[in-house]
Design a protein around this motif. Structure first.
Motif, PDB file in Angstrom:
ATOM      1  N   HIS A   1     -53.336  -6.037  69.272  1.00  0.00           N
ATOM      2  CA  HIS A   1     -54.303  -5.260  70.033  1.00  0.00           C
ATOM      3  C   HIS A   1     -55.704  -5.085  69.099  1.00  0.00           C
ATOM      4  O   HIS A   1     -56.227  -4.194  68.913  1.00  0.00           O
ATOM      5  N   SER A   2     -56.044  -6.339  68.830  1.00  0.00           N
ATOM      6  CA  SER A   2     -57.205  -6.561  67.943  1.00  0.00           C
ATOM      7  C   SER A   2     -58.159  -7.401  68.643  1.00  0.00           C
ATOM      8  O   SER A   2     -58.102  -7.644  69.943  1.00  0.00           O
ATOM      9  N   GLN A   3     -59.325  -7.696  67.733  1.00  0.00           N
ATOM     10  CA  GLN A   3     -60.210  -8.586  68.108  1.00  0.00           C
ATOM     11  C   GLN A   3     -60.552 -10.021  67.241  1.00  0.00           C
ATOM     12  O   GLN A   3     -61.243 -10.563  67.093  1.00  0.00           O
TER      13      GLN A   3
ATOM     14  N   HIS B   1     -58.451  -7.004  61.288  1.00  0.00           N
ATOM     15  CA  HIS B   1     -57.502  -6.085  61.746  1.00  0.00           C
ATOM     16  C   HIS B   1     -56.502  -5.977  60.302  1.00  0.00           C
ATOM     17  O   HIS B   1     -56.290  -7.040  59.767  1.00  0.00           O
TER      18      HIS B   1
ATOM     19  N   CYS C   1     -52.587  -5.552  80.258  1.00  0.00           N
ATOM     20  CA  CYS C   1     -53.866  -6.248  79.558  1.00  0.00           C
ATOM     21  C   CYS C   1     -54.372  -7.575  80.005  1.00  0.00           C
ATOM     22  O   CYS C   1     -53.643  -8.395  80.723  1.00  0.00           O
TER      23      CYS C   1
ATOM     24  N   TRP D   1     -57.543  -2.442  76.099  1.00  0.00           N
ATOM     25  CA  TRP D   1     -58.721  -1.662  76.128  1.00  0.00           C
ATOM     26  C   TRP D   1     -59.219  -1.413  74.493  1.00  0.00           C
ATOM     27  O   TRP D   1     -60.418  -1.572  74.085  1.00  0.00           O
ATOM     28  N   LYS D   2     -58.424  -1.692  73.564  1.00  0.00           N
ATOM     29  CA  LYS D   2     -58.607  -1.584  72.126  1.00  0.00           C
ATOM     30  C   LYS D   2     -59.458  -2.952  71.779  1.00  0.00           C
ATOM     31  O   LYS D   2     -60.170  -3.070  70.866  1.00  0.00           O
TER      32      LYS D   2
ATOM     33  N   ARG E   1     -62.234   8.182  76.580  1.00  0.00           N
ATOM     34  CA  ARG E   1     -62.322   6.925  76.714  1.00  0.00           C
ATOM     35  C   ARG E   1     -63.287   6.391  77.766  1.00  0.00           C
ATOM     36  O   ARG E   1     -63.884   5.504  77.500  1.00  0.00           O
TER      37      ARG E   1
ATOM     38  N   TYR F   1     -66.299   6.383  75.589  1.00  0.00           N
ATOM     39  CA  TYR F   1     -66.323   4.955  74.764  1.00  0.00           C
ATOM     40  C   TYR F   1     -66.759   3.939  75.576  1.00  0.00           C
ATOM     41  O   TYR F   1     -67.569   3.102  75.194  1.00  0.00           O
TER      42      TYR F   1
END
Length: 311
Positions: free
Chosen positions: A112-114, A137, A165, A185-186, A228, A231
């Motif tokens: 759950h990263s970029q 991450h 997701c 979402w993260k 959220r 955000y």
């Protein structure tokens, strides 16, 4: 119902209802793939069974799914040992010359990263190697853990797992760059990391990319808290929020793509909602009746994880 300002379509089921398939679109028209010049976007359905992926676990259903399609899956961690790697060839039970004519599944274990990885192959008989990555991450480890892979090598099959997701598929017909991302979402914003990496490594331009956003949880089923909402409003625009408290992840990503320069008629958004559609796996739908005391890792074993890949 789709909310995004890009055109939408419902996915078609292939192969006995266990696989969804879509082409990429360029200037509002599907890229023809009769001669396999252009890749397609694929996602398994609930009918295929759980495609859960951990490097430390065997998943016979997943392995069988790949082998039936002449795609070689990697070994588990118990066979290869965990350490940073620079070549997908390290993950397969043979030497690269034997594999040079095979299609290889190249997965990442999601965090759950970029984090996105880029792969390349210098010569027909050489191993594809890790050229670079974007995103950071603390749990990222070269080609083991992350949330996306891009490549120009058609023999590599980038793979991620998804449920609610977003699976985001990318393809640039000019450079041949293609890939798949997992965007929860993260991880919203990973698509920009992929475009940045594609330009840095392959010289690809955002304006040349075709993008497909696959089935995911839509705003009809995705209620979030005020924190959220704030955000997403501040980072991705107020159009992401459907009052009073529903969040559109697809709208956030479409906003990012348009701002990056991807043409609107190159973006296809699937109208299928994973939480609404029983053909599809959904963490939210399938775990809602589980005990609140059940730990997350156990809940993750109690829904139908799907697999998104590009080939």
């Amino acid at each position: 119902m789709i909310e995004a300002s890009a055109f939408d379509i419902s996915c078609k089921c292939d192969e006995g209802q266990d696989l969804l398939s879509l082409p990429f679109y360029l200037a509002g028209k599907p890229l023809q793939d009769d001669d396999r010049v252009h890749p397609r976007c694929y996602m398994t359905t609930a009918g295929a069974g759980s495609m859960r992926f951990r490097w430390t676990e065997e998943n016979p259903q997943r392995k069988s799914f790949f082998l039936k399609r002449n795609i070689l899956p990697p070994q588990t961690i118990s066979s290869v040992g965990i350490s940073p790697i620079t070549s997908p060839g390290d993950l397969y039970p043979a030497t690269w010359p034997v594999l040079s004519t095979s299609l290889l599944a190249v997965p990442v274990e999601l965090i759950h990263s970029q984090v996105v990885y880029a792969l390349e192959q210098e010569e027909e008989t050489s191993e594809p190697t890790l050229l670079g990555r974007e995103g950071s991450h603390p749990d990222a480890l070269n080609l083991w853990r992350g949330d996306g892979i891009i490549t120009t090598n058609p023999k590599l099959v980038p793979v991620v797992t998804v449920a609610d997701c977003l699976p985001i598929y990318l393809y640039d017909a000019k450079t041949g760059c293609r890939g798949v991302l997992h965007s929860g979402w993260k991880g919203t914003g990973i698509v920009l990391q992929a475009l940045t990496l594609a330009e840095r490594i392959y010289g690809a331009q955002a304006s040349d990319f075709s993008v497909v956003i696959g089935p995911h949880i839509h705003s009809c089923c995705y209620q979030v808290d005020e924190k959220r909402i704030e955000y997403f409003t501040s980072h991705f625009g107020s159009s992401c929020i459907i009052p009073p408290n529903n969040l559109s992840l697809v709208q956030a990503n479409v906003n990012l793509l348009l701002e990056a320069g991807v043409p609107e008629d190159n973006i296809l958004c699937c109208s299928d909602c994973t939480c609404c559609d029983p053909r599809l796996g959904s963490f939210r739908r399938e775990t809602k009746n589980l005990s609140e005391n059940m730990i997350l890792e156990e809940k993750l074993k109690n829904f139908t994880t799907m697999m998104a890949f590009i080939h």
